[in-house]
Design an enzyme around this catalytic site. Structure first.
Site, PDB file in Angstrom:
ATOM      1  N   TYR A  69      -1.879  -2.135  10.287  1.00  0.00           N
ATOM      2  CA  TYR A  69      -1.912  -2.213   8.824  1.00  0.00           C
ATOM      3  C   TYR A  69      -0.689  -1.520   8.225  1.00  0.00           C
ATOM      4  CZ  TYR A  69      -3.757  -1.781   4.050  1.00  0.00           C
ATOM      5  OH  TYR A  69      -3.941  -1.848   2.683  1.00  0.00           O
ATOM      6  N   SER A  75       0.861  -1.184   0.000  1.00  0.00           N
ATOM      7  CA  SER A  75       0.000   0.000   0.000  1.00  0.00           C
ATOM      8  C   SER A  75       0.887   1.219   0.000  1.00  0.00           C
ATOM      9  CB  SER A  75      -0.896   0.014   1.238  1.00  0.00           C
ATOM     10  OG  SER A  75      -1.527   1.282   1.415  1.00  0.00           O
TER      11      SER A  75
END
Length: 329
Positions: free
Chosen positions: A155, A142
Site C-alpha cells: 500500500y 495517502s
C-alpha cells in the site's frame, strides 16, 4: 461555472471515501458515475444520490485492474451524460504484514488495484478530457505516500507511486499545451471508513486505525474544493499536512517515530487476528458503508490532541534544522 449538471466518475464508490464523495457531489446536483466491483452496493449509493435535486446516477460495476473495463466505464459515462468533468481515482486495497508474511499474489494484487487501476483510470479520463478540451483528474493517494510506515509495504509503495503518477501527468499535459486539464493528488490521514476491517492482514495482530482519525466526509469536502480550485496536492486533516512537512524536514526522525507508532498502536498488541486476504482478491460479503466506526467522541479528542502534538513537533523540528550544525539527516 455552476455545478448543476456536471459529471464525475468515481472509482471505489461503494464504500468509504468514494461513497462519501458520491453523496457530496450529488448533493450539489452533479451527475455521478459510480464504479466498484459490487453492483448491489453501487445501486444503494445511486439510490441515495438520486434523491438530491438535479442529481443523476449511473452504476457501472468495474474491476479497475481490467484496462478494457475502465475504458468501458469512460464510454458509458460519455454516452449517458455527454462528458466527464471530473474523474476520481479512489479504489484502493491494502495488505498488512511484513514483507515475508504477505503472499506474493496478494502483494501483486494490491499494486494492480492501487497503481495500475489508477493508470488505467488516468488513461481513460484524459482521453475524454483531451477531446472535450478540459477536465480534472483527482488521484487519491495517502499521507503514507509522503511519510512511509512499516507492515503495509504494498500500500505504501502504491501511494507513493500515485503521487509520482500525478506529477508526471502534469508535466506531460504542460508540455502538450493542455492548460485546461488539471491533475490533483489528495493525501488523507487516517479515515474513519471500513478500510481497516476490509484489508488483507497477515501480521497476526488486529489492525487498528492510527490516530488521529478523520471522517470520510472531510475528505469529500476536500475533493469537491479541488474541482473548483485545482491544486497540485491537498492534504486531508491538519495531522496529515504536518506529517508531510515533518517528513521533508527530518525524514530519519519521522521514520523512527512512525515505525514505533505503527508497531505500538496501528497493529494491536492485545488482539490477535487470523490471516486473511480481506477484500484484496475478491469483494467481501459484508454490507458496504461510509464509516468504519472509528470516529467517536473519544477519538475526536485524541485526534485534536494528536494534531496539536504534531504541530509542536513540526515547530521544534523546523527550529532544529535552522540552527548551525543541525543540517545532517
Amino acid at each position: 461555472m455552476a455545478e448543476q449538471g456536471k459529471v464525475v466518475v468515481i472509482t471505489g464508490a461503494s464504500s468509504g471515501v468514494g461513497r462519501a464523495c458520491a453523496q457530496r457531489f450529488a448533493s450539489r446536483g452533479w451527475s455521478v458515475v459510480l464504479a466498484a466491483r459490487r453492483a448491489a452496493e453501487l445501486e444503494e449509493v445511486a439510490a441515495v444520490c438520486r434523491k438530491h435535486r438535479g442529481a443523476r446516477a449511473l452504476v457501472v460495476p468495474t474491476d479497475v485492474t481490467d484496462a478494457q473495463a475502465v475504458d468501458h466505464l469512460a464510454r458509458r459515462a460519455v454516452t449517458a451524460f455527454g462528458r466527464i468533468d471530473v474523474w476520481l481515482n479512489n479504489a484502493s486495497v491494502a495488505a498488512f504484514g511484513s514483507l515475508d508474511e504477505i503472499p506474493p499474489e496478494v502483494f501483486r494484487r494490491v499494486l494492480d488495484v492501487d497503481v495500475m487501476g489508477y493508470a488505467h483510470g488516468a488513461r481513460a479520463a484524459l482521453g475524454v478530457m483531451r477531446e472535450q478540451g478540459g477536465g480534472t483528474l483527482i488521484n487519491v493517494s495517502s499521507v503514507v505516500g509522503a511519510a512511509v510506515v512499516p507492515y503495509n509495504i504494498p500500500y505504501v509503495i502504491s501511494k507513493a507511486a500515485v503521487r509520482a503518477l500525478s506529477g508526471s501527468l502534469r508535466q506531460e499535459l504542460r508540455l502538450a499545451g493542455r492548460p485546461g486539464i488539471h491533475v490533483c493528488t489528495v493525501l488523507p490521514a487516517t479515515m474513519d471508513t471500513p478500510f481497516f476491517g476490509n484489508a488483507a492482514n497477515y501480521s497476526g495482530r488486529k489492525v487498528l486505525p492510527m490516530a488521529p482519525v478523520y471522517t470520510a466526509e472531510r475528505a469529500a469536502r476536500t475533493v469537491l474544493r479541488l474541482t473548483r480550485r485545482p491544486r497540485r496536492e491537498a492534504y486531508v486533516g491538519p495531522a496529515s499536512r504536518l506529517l508531510g512537512i515533518q517528513a521533508k524536514l527530518a525524514p530519519r526522525l519521522v521514520e523512527r517515530l512512525l515505525a514505533h507508532q505503527m508497531d505500538r498502536s496501528h497493529l494491536s498488541r492485545k488482539q490477535p487476528a487470523e490471516p486473511t486476504s480481506g477484500n484484496v482478491l475478491r469483494p467481501l460479503p459484508e454490507p458496504a458503508a461510509v464509516v468504519g466506526g472509528w470516529h467517536g467522541r473519544r477519538r475526536t479528542a485524541v485526534r485534536r490532541a494528536g494534531a496539536a502534538a504534531l504541530a509542536v513537533g513540526a515547530v521544534l523540528v523546523a527550529g532544529r534544522r535552522t540552527r548551525p550544525g543541525c543540517g545532517r539527516k
